[in-house]
Write a protein that holds these residues in place. Structure first.
Motif, short mmCIF file in Angstrom:
data_model
loop_
_atom_site.label_atom_id
_atom_site.label_comp_id
_atom_site.label_asym_id
_atom_site.label_seq_id
_atom_site.Cartn_x
_atom_site.Cartn_y
_atom_site.Cartn_z
N SER A 1 0.82 -1.21 0.00
CA SER A 1 0.00 0.00 0.00
C SER A 1 0.85 1.26 0.00
CB SER A 1 -0.93 -0.01 1.22
OG SER A 1 -1.77 -1.15 1.22
N ILE A 2 1.88 1.29 0.84
CA ILE A 2 2.78 2.45 0.89
C ILE A 2 3.55 2.59 -0.41
CG2 ILE A 2 4.76 3.46 2.08
CD1 ILE A 2 2.16 3.53 3.69
N LEU A 3 3.90 1.47 -1.02
CA LEU A 3 4.60 1.48 -2.31
C LEU A 3 3.74 2.14 -3.38
CD1 LEU A 3 7.26 0.34 -3.66
CD2 LEU A 3 5.87 -1.64 -4.31
N ILE A 4 2.45 1.81 -3.39
CA ILE A 4 1.54 2.37 -4.38
C ILE A 4 1.32 3.87 -4.15
CG2 ILE A 4 -0.82 2.30 -5.26
CD1 ILE A 4 -0.79 -0.71 -4.57
N VAL A 5 1.13 4.25 -2.88
CA VAL A 5 0.97 5.68 -2.58
C VAL A 5 2.22 6.45 -2.99
CG1 VAL A 5 0.62 7.40 -0.77
CG2 VAL A 5 -0.67 5.27 -0.71
N SER A 6 3.39 5.86 -2.72
CA SER A 6 4.65 6.51 -3.09
C SER A 6 4.71 6.75 -4.59
CB SER A 6 5.85 5.64 -2.65
OG SER A 6 5.89 5.48 -1.26
N ARG A 7 4.35 5.74 -5.37
CA ARG A 7 4.36 5.89 -6.83
C ARG A 7 3.44 7.02 -7.27
NH1 ARG A 7 2.41 0.97 -10.53
NH2 ARG A 7 4.08 -0.05 -9.34
N MET A 8 2.27 7.09 -6.67
CA MET A 8 1.29 8.11 -7.06
C MET A 8 1.73 9.51 -6.63
SD MET A 8 -2.22 5.93 -6.46
CE MET A 8 -3.25 7.16 -7.28
N PRO B 1 11.79 5.61 -2.88
CA PRO B 1 12.39 6.37 -3.99
C PRO B 1 11.64 6.12 -5.29
CG PRO B 1 14.08 5.28 -2.69
CD PRO B 1 12.78 4.74 -2.22
N LYS B 2 11.76 7.04 -6.20
CA LYS B 2 11.00 6.97 -7.44
C LYS B 2 11.25 5.69 -8.23
CE LYS B 2 9.77 9.81 -11.44
NZ LYS B 2 9.99 11.12 -12.12
N ASP B 3 12.53 5.26 -8.30
CA ASP B 3 12.84 4.07 -9.09
C ASP B 3 12.24 2.81 -8.47
OD1 ASP B 3 14.55 4.34 -6.93
OD2 ASP B 3 16.17 3.22 -7.90
N VAL B 4 12.21 2.74 -7.14
CA VAL B 4 11.62 1.59 -6.45
C VAL B 4 10.11 1.60 -6.60
CG1 VAL B 4 11.30 0.45 -4.22
CG2 VAL B 4 13.50 1.50 -4.78
N ASP C 1 -11.53 11.27 -5.72
CA ASP C 1 -12.00 9.93 -6.04
C ASP C 1 -11.14 9.27 -7.12
OD1 ASP C 1 -13.99 10.07 -4.18
OD2 ASP C 1 -15.62 10.47 -5.60
N GLU C 2 -10.65 10.06 -8.08
CA GLU C 2 -9.82 9.50 -9.15
C GLU C 2 -8.54 8.91 -8.56
OE1 GLU C 2 -7.60 10.84 -13.33
OE2 GLU C 2 -8.89 12.25 -12.24
N PHE C 3 -7.93 9.63 -7.63
CA PHE C 3 -6.72 9.13 -6.97
C PHE C 3 -7.02 7.82 -6.25
CE2 PHE C 3 -3.88 8.57 -3.43
CZ PHE C 3 -2.65 9.08 -3.83
N ALA C 4 -8.11 7.80 -5.48
CA ALA C 4 -8.45 6.61 -4.69
C ALA C 4 -8.78 5.41 -5.58
CB ALA C 4 -9.62 6.93 -3.76
N GLU C 5 -9.54 5.64 -6.66
CA GLU C 5 -9.91 4.54 -7.55
C GLU C 5 -8.65 3.96 -8.21
OE1 GLU C 5 -12.67 3.18 -7.55
OE2 GLU C 5 -14.32 4.60 -7.36
N THR C 6 -7.71 4.82 -8.57
CA THR C 6 -6.46 4.33 -9.14
C THR C 6 -5.69 3.51 -8.12
OG1 THR C 6 -6.32 6.24 -10.62
CG2 THR C 6 -4.28 5.02 -10.22
N TRP C 7 -5.69 3.97 -6.88
CA TRP C 7 -5.02 3.23 -5.81
C TRP C 7 -5.63 1.85 -5.65
CZ3 TRP C 7 -5.83 0.56 -1.41
CH2 TRP C 7 -4.74 0.32 -0.59
#
Length: 478
Positions: free
Chosen positions: A274-281, A330-333, A458-464
């Motif tokens: 979950s934290i990985l996905i939030v980081s990417r976004m 980090p961005k690459d991870v 909502d767009e951010f959350a749905e993508t998550w």
């Protein structure tokens, strides 16, 4: 009209709990009523080879559960500003708390819409209403919603375990029963309040640190650089989005296996994902201009039941929370496709070690509530319009409680629970995104994701949500 529980019908401990409620129950009640966070909800899909879950069956089973197993379902608190003294209702009219609905459907759409509608509806605190509700679909899906003041997250599966056991003892064709339950027939006792069974003492250093964080938050550098979505709205908000999914027993077993292979837990794996996905976004939203955030504040509830010997089939508030700042990857991870090979297992293992160290002292966090000195209203209302406390919360209730056994076999009577979900709102002051997990009796994993209106787009959350499902499947693909 509600009456005080008769001393003749209760133990000394029960009378004490009812007449002199602990500070924690008062605090939980103040929280749930002030931010109107709606019900804590536990959803179970009941099945039987030849029977439908009729009103006669359900009402008979509910009457048994309330009077012999879970007397807290008869508990009542008067409407504010009256003194918050627990009382027992004289009667419970099931017609006022149970609603029958059409089929829930296999795509979860009807269930999600029902949950969102009920979360948005203000809770009623009346002398003729209990602190719980139930919505029953014709396919046997039962939505049990209860006020947080009478139960923690694990209280939902506990209720369903008791209801399942009660159904198994009924004849297949019970006579029609009255919707009125005489609560004078209660024989069970309330579960003791957490402060009566656990050491709630708080070290002075923790008290001072909490006061500094509360009154001079600008001194906390981590908080200043933390991603917490949008600030709390300046007003109470009830609207909450709900998304529901279910991992089959086979997929849940694969997820458990991959976690154990890397010496960690399902909780830590899905939290790290979950934290990985939030980081990417966060990196994507920043468009390469340099991320100004460093951490994502996280909350993970910790059950205290095993520490104090509370049964898994009890309804109570025996829970604390572990909070921490998780570093943004980090961005690459963060940008790398999720796979067992690329996954940051070290972070998942680190979180597991932190949770293990935190468990013995988890009760202290609740004990700190007494230093609000009863000013619960001010404490929570002061948070409106300010920076949100958490960016993410993961609640994992664990495995379904084992039912009572008879003659060496588990009670069943043909009744079974297939899918199970845990859903919470906390739309006003809660974390940006909340991931809620619970194991079903058949070994599956119920998954719900919620976010309050205004906490994030909502767009951010749905993508998550989409990326979380894809990431989980990628971890178990092999």
């Amino acid at each position: 009209m509600a009456t005080k529980i008769s001393p003749a019908a209760t133990s000394r401990e029960l009378r004490k709990a009812v007449r002199r409620p602990g500070r924690l129950e008062q605090a939980f009640n103040a929280r749930s009523r002030l931010d109107l966070s709606s019900w804590v909800i536990s959803v179970a899909h009941y099945t039987h080879p030849s029977l439908a879950l009729t009103k006669a069956l359900l009402y008979s089973a509910l009457a048994s559960v309330v009077t012999t197993k879970l007397p807290v379902l008869a508990a009542h608190l008067p409407a504010l500003p009256a003194p918050q003294i627990w009382t027992r209702m004289a009667i419970l009219d099931l017609e006022k708390v149970v609603t029958f609905l059409p089929d829930a459907g296999m795509d979860f759409t009807a269930l999600q819409h029902t949950l969102e509608a009920e979360f948005e509806r203000p809770m009623e605190f009346r002398e003729d209403l209990a602190l719980w509700r139930m919505w029953v679909f014709t396919d046997g899906t039962v939505v049990f919603g209860y006020d947080h003041s009478i139960g923690d997250g694990q209280s939902g599966p506990a209720f369903h375990a008791q209801l399942l056991a009660a159904l198994s003892l009924l004849p297949t064709d019970p006579p029609e029963v009255s919707s009125i339950v005489d609560l004078g027939a209660i024989t069970a006792e309330l579960t003791p309040a957490i402060e009566s069974v656990a050491d709630m003492s708080v070290p002075l250093s923790q008290v001072v640190g909490g006061l500094l964080q509360e009154h001079v938050p600008w001194m906390d550098r981590k908080a200043r650089c933390a991603w917490t979505g949008n600030p709390n709205l300046p007003h109470i908000e009830l609207t909450c989005r709900v998304r529901v999914a279910y991992a089959s027993p086979a997929d849940a077993a694969k997820l458990l296996a991959v976690a154990r292979a890397h010496k960690t837990t399902v909780t830590c794996v899905l939290h790290t994902l979950s934290i990985l996905i939030v980081s990417r976004m966060i990196h994507e939203a920043d468009s390469g201009a340099g991320v100004k955030y460093e951490t994502i504040p996280s909350a993970i509830p910790i059950s205290l039941r095993s520490q104090v010997g509370t049964p898994t089939t009890a309804m109570c508030n025996h829970v604390s929370t572990y909070t921490s700042h998780r570093g943004i990857f980090p961005k690459d991870v963060a940008a790398a496709p999720v796979s067992p090979a690329s996954f940051p297992w070290a972070e998942a293992t680190k979180l597991g070690a932190e949770l293990k160290r935190a468990r013995p002292e988890a009760a202290q966090r609740i004990g700190a509530i007494k230093y609000l000195f009863g000013k619960y209203d001010k404490h929570y209302l002061d948070k409106l319009g300010k920076k949100r406390s958490y960016g993410f919360e993961l609640s994992n209730l664990g495995a379904f409680p084992k039912g009572e056994k008879k003659d060496g076999t588990e009670e069943g009577g043909g009744w079974a629970i297939r899918e199970l979900w845990f859903v919470q709102s906390d739309a006003t002051l809660g974390a940006v995104v909340k991931l809620n997990l619970v194991g079903s009796p058949e070994g599956g994993l119920g998954i719900s994701i919620t976010w309050g209106k205004g906490a994030i787009g909502d767009e951010f959350a749905e993508t998550w949500v989409k990326r979380f499902k894809e990431g989980m499947q990628a971890l178990i693909a092999e």
